[in-house]
Design a protein around this motif. Structure first.
Motif, short mmCIF file in Angstrom:
data_model
loop_
_atom_site.label_atom_id
_atom_site.label_comp_id
_atom_site.label_asym_id
_atom_site.label_seq_id
_atom_site.Cartn_x
_atom_site.Cartn_y
_atom_site.Cartn_z
N THR A 261 0.84 -1.21 0.00
CA THR A 261 0.00 0.00 0.00
C THR A 261 0.87 1.25 0.00
N LEU B 135 2.45 1.73 -3.49
CA LEU B 135 1.46 2.18 -4.48
C LEU B 135 1.08 3.64 -4.26
N MET B 136 0.88 4.02 -3.01
CA MET B 136 0.53 5.42 -2.71
C MET B 136 1.67 6.35 -3.09
N SER C 155 1.83 6.67 -6.86
CA SER C 155 0.71 7.50 -7.33
C SER C 155 1.01 8.97 -7.15
N GLU D 265 -2.87 6.92 -11.43
CA GLU D 265 -3.87 6.23 -10.63
C GLU D 265 -3.50 4.76 -10.52
N LEU D 266 -3.26 4.33 -9.28
CA LEU D 266 -3.00 2.92 -9.01
C LEU D 266 -4.08 2.41 -8.08
N GLU D 267 -4.55 1.22 -8.35
CA GLU D 267 -5.63 0.63 -7.56
C GLU D 267 -5.17 -0.68 -6.94
N ALA D 268 -5.99 -1.23 -6.09
CA ALA D 268 -5.67 -2.51 -5.46
C ALA D 268 -5.41 -3.59 -6.50
N ALA D 269 -6.10 -3.52 -7.63
CA ALA D 269 -5.91 -4.51 -8.69
C ALA D 269 -4.51 -4.46 -9.30
N ASP D 270 -3.80 -3.35 -9.10
CA ASP D 270 -2.44 -3.21 -9.61
C ASP D 270 -1.42 -3.89 -8.70
N LYS E 46 1.11 3.05 -16.88
CA LYS E 46 0.13 3.98 -16.29
C LYS E 46 0.34 5.40 -16.80
N ARG F 35 -2.38 7.56 -18.82
CA ARG F 35 -2.75 8.90 -18.36
C ARG F 35 -2.59 9.92 -19.49
#
Length: 87
Positions: free
Chosen positions: A43, A46-47, A50, A56-61, A80, A84
């Motif tokens: 997490t 990813l944050m 981002s 944009e990154l999501e849990a699926a990434d 990504k 974008r």
């Protein structure tokens, strides 16, 4: 060295530094980076990605394939960024 290669190397070094700051006990150059991370580490990475790259990154990434090693993370960020920029 091509300008594109230089930019990619700069991005790779920036991402390496980001990982080392986000999860200092993890070897950023490991070929098994994902297996060394807990959910909080994933997490945090990813944050940070981002925010740093304005993507944009999501849990699926957060897959073993995307977070396998530094090169796979660079490839995910590049993809990504392309998505974008196409918007």
């Amino acid at each position: 060295m091509k300008e594109n290669d230089i930019k990619k190397n700069d991005m790779k070094e920036q991402i390496r530094a980001l990982i080392e700051e986000a999860v200092p006990l993890v070897d950023a150059d490991s070929d098994f980076l994902f297996s060394e991370l807990d959910s909080l580490g994933v997490t945090h990475i990813l944050m940070s990605l981002s925010e740093t790259f304005d993507i944009e990154l999501e849990a699926a990434d957060a897959t073993p394939r995307n977070l396998r090693n530094l090169d796979s993370i660079v490839a995910m960020v590049e993809a990504k960024l392309r998505m974008r920029d196409e918007k």
